[in-house]
Design an enzyme around this catalytic site. Structure first.
Site, PDB file in Angstrom:
ATOM      1  N   TYR A 149       0.694  -1.207  -0.015  1.00 45.16           N
ATOM      2  CA  TYR A 149       0.028   0.106   0.020  1.00 45.16           C
ATOM      3  C   TYR A 149       1.050   1.351   0.006  1.00 45.16           C
ATOM      4  O   TYR A 149       0.565   2.213  -0.861  1.00 45.16           O
ATOM      5  CB  TYR A 149      -0.836  -0.236   1.279  1.00 45.16           C
ATOM      6  N   GLY A 180      -4.175  11.522   6.342  1.00 46.38           N
ATOM      7  CA  GLY A 180      -3.638  10.832   7.590  1.00 46.38           C
ATOM      8  C   GLY A 180      -4.492   9.418   7.844  1.00 46.38           C
ATOM      9  O   GLY A 180      -4.712   8.426   7.203  1.00 46.38           O
TER      10      GLY A 180
HETATM   11  N1  NAI Z   1      -8.758   6.176   5.049  1.00 44.33           N
HETATM   12  C1  NAI Z   1      -7.552   6.468   5.274  1.00 44.33           C
HETATM   13  O1  NAI Z   1      -7.029   6.845   6.320  1.00 44.33           O
HETATM   14  C2  NAI Z   1      -6.936   7.088   4.365  1.00 44.33           C
HETATM   15  C3  NAI Z   1      -7.372   6.639   2.922  1.00 44.33           C
HETATM   16  N2  NAI Z   1      -6.300   7.170   1.903  1.00 44.33           N
HETATM   17  C4  NAI Z   1      -6.829   6.880   0.241  1.00 44.33           C
HETATM   18  O2  NAI Z   1      -8.161   7.595   0.028  1.00 44.33           O
HETATM   19  C5  NAI Z   1      -8.750   6.912  -0.861  1.00 44.33           C
HETATM   20  C6  NAI Z   1     -10.126   6.489  -0.475  1.00 44.33           C
HETATM   21  O3  NAI Z   1     -10.060   5.934   0.843  1.00 44.33           O
HETATM   22  P1  NAI Z   1     -11.454   5.516   1.989  1.00 44.33           P
HETATM   23  O4  NAI Z   1     -12.444   6.215   1.472  1.00 44.33           O
HETATM   24  O5  NAI Z   1     -10.725   5.508   3.421  1.00 44.33           O
HETATM   25  O6  NAI Z   1     -11.661   4.094   1.321  1.00 44.33           O
HETATM   26  P2  NAI Z   1     -13.083   3.196   1.399  1.00 44.33           P
HETATM   27  O7  NAI Z   1     -12.589   1.854   1.308  1.00 44.33           O
HETATM   28  O8  NAI Z   1     -13.910   3.699   2.575  1.00 44.33           O
HETATM   29  O9  NAI Z   1     -13.646   3.476  -0.061  1.00 44.33           O
HETATM   30  C7  NAI Z   1     -12.855   3.105  -1.226  1.00 44.33           C
HETATM   31  C8  NAI Z   1     -14.028   3.026  -2.484  1.00 44.33           C
HETATM   32  O10 NAI Z   1     -13.440   2.987  -3.518  1.00 44.33           O
HETATM   33  C9  NAI Z   1     -14.332   1.957  -4.254  1.00 44.33           C
HETATM   34  N3  NAI Z   1     -13.441   0.932  -5.138  1.00 44.33           N
HETATM   35  C10 NAI Z   1     -12.421  -0.043  -4.512  1.00 44.33           C
HETATM   36  N4  NAI Z   1     -11.626  -0.312  -5.753  1.00 44.33           N
HETATM   37  C11 NAI Z   1     -12.067   0.068  -6.669  1.00 44.33           C
HETATM   38  C12 NAI Z   1     -12.243  -0.093  -8.277  1.00 44.33           C
HETATM   39  N5  NAI Z   1     -11.142  -0.785  -8.731  1.00 44.33           N
HETATM   40  N6  NAI Z   1     -12.722   0.685  -9.004  1.00 44.33           N
HETATM   41  C13 NAI Z   1     -13.683   1.764  -8.502  1.00 44.33           C
HETATM   42  N7  NAI Z   1     -13.751   1.814  -7.169  1.00 44.33           N
HETATM   43  C14 NAI Z   1     -13.294   0.995  -6.438  1.00 44.33           C
HETATM   44  C15 NAI Z   1     -14.911   1.191  -3.250  1.00 44.33           C
HETATM   45  O11 NAI Z   1     -16.207   0.274  -3.600  1.00 44.33           O
HETATM   46  C16 NAI Z   1     -15.201   2.048  -2.179  1.00 44.33           C
HETATM   47  O12 NAI Z   1     -16.450   2.767  -2.410  1.00 44.33           O
HETATM   48  C17 NAI Z   1      -8.016   5.532  -1.378  1.00 44.33           C
HETATM   49  O13 NAI Z   1      -7.068   5.789  -2.378  1.00 44.33           O
HETATM   50  C18 NAI Z   1      -7.208   5.530   0.247  1.00 44.33           C
HETATM   51  O14 NAI Z   1      -5.909   4.801  -0.289  1.00 44.33           O
HETATM   52  C19 NAI Z   1      -5.208   8.043   1.839  1.00 44.33           C
HETATM   53  C20 NAI Z   1      -5.118   8.091   3.255  1.00 44.33           C
HETATM   54  C21 NAI Z   1      -5.566   7.724   4.444  1.00 44.33           C
HETATM   55  C1  BUO Z   2      -4.976   3.969   4.852  1.00 47.26           C
HETATM   56  C2  BUO Z   2      -3.794   4.992   4.969  1.00 47.26           C
HETATM   57  O1  BUO Z   2      -3.411   5.821   4.141  1.00 47.26           O
HETATM   58  C3  BUO Z   2      -3.143   5.372   6.161  1.00 47.26           C
HETATM   59  C4  BUO Z   2      -2.065   6.022   6.187  1.00 47.26           C
HETATM   60  O2  BUO Z   2      -3.710   5.140   7.029  1.00 47.26           O
END
Ligand code: NAI
Ligand code: BUO
Length: 253
Positions: A149, A180
């Protein structure tokens, strides 16, 4: 005419927050997700001419089809938010090749395909545009038990820097946001799987990480969406190639 934005992974979590904020900012939002039912629900809740779309960002044709469909529906595209992403939790020694391939396909190829499809459309329109992608604090410093990741989130920063240089002449800006510890289903999953590995109760790993935040609380999707709102706005027109940390004070770089 309202500017048109696509947000991927907008069926829940951070993407949903971004879609809601961009709509409040006056953009018309295409809510795109692999979970089409969630995408439709979010679009309906947003109203304001928002529409739900299916996309699997790991498939090049699916991403190009999404952009073609949105342009057919709304006439143009102005902003793409490459938000969709997945997490895999485990030690480096336990990484399975199929899991590695899947996370690279979604988190890196998904961003690359989005950049390619959006930039192709922006060039066709001759309007310029904005490409904004999800990195992470794990893209600035590797996060224990999130090896592949973290690698994907470093890669997003690299793609962002290169695309910004190559696309500047077409008035396309390319930036990323690095959240974060955001309280979404992704962190529920991380917390549950880390609990097993560290042999601690559910909630302990999340709380430990929240305790490390200078501003003293976990991050909300709205906190991230406020930054993306700025990056999608003409106010940020002189910023490109940057990955901006929005973490409440975890990393100071
Ligand atoms: N939650 C956190 O603490 C953090 C999240 N991020 C990034 O932010 C973004 C969103 O994260 P969250 O909302 O927390 O995740 P989440 O898991 O709550 O939501 C992710 C969404 O992406 C969709 N998804 C997954 N694979 C897919 C694909 N192949 N094509 C289209 N849609 C797809 C899922 O169906 C879901 O609706 C991600 O890129 C994550 O890596 C970055 C830093 C921190
Ligand atoms: C999910 C993610 O990006 C972290 C840093 O928690």
């Amino acid at each position: 005419m309202a500017r048109i934005a696509i947000v991927t992974g907008a069926g829940q979590g951070i993407g949903e927050g971004i879609a809601r904020q961009l709509s409040q900012d006056g953009l018309t939002v295409a809510v795109a997700d692999m979970n089409e039912q969630n995408a439709n629900k979010v679009a309906e809740a947003i109203g304001n001419n928002a529409k739900g779309y299916y996309v699997d960002v790991s498939k090049k044709q699916s991403v190009f089809d999404l952009i073609d469909q949105v342009v057919a529906d709304y006439g143009q595209l102005n902003v793409l938010v490459n938000n969709a992403g997945i997490a895999k939790i485990g030690t480096i020694l336990d990484v399975k090749e199929e899991d590695f391939d899947q996370i690279m396909a979604v988190n890196i190829k998904g961003v690359l395909f989005g950049m390619q499809a959006a930039a192709t459309q922006f060039k066709k329109q001759g309007t310029g545009g904005k490409i904004i992608s999800a990195s992470s604090i794990a893209g600035h410093q590797g996060f224990e038990l999130l090896g592949p990741y973290s690698a994907t989130k470093f890669a997003v920063r690299g793609l962002t820097q290169v695309a910004a240089q190559e696309l500047a002449k077409d008035k396309i800006t390319v930036n990323s946001y690095a959240p974060g510890i955001v309280l979404t289903k992704m962190w529920d999953q991380i917390d549950a799987e880390m609990a097993k590995i560290y042999n601690v109760p559910i909630g302990e790993t999340l709380q430990k990480n929240i305790d490390s935040i200078a501003l003293g609380r976990g991050e909300t999707p709205a906190d991230v969406a406020n930054l993306v709102s700025f990056l999608a706005d003409p106010k940020s027109d002189y910023i490109t190639g940057q990955t901006i940390i929005v973490d409440g004070g975890i990393q100071f770089v």
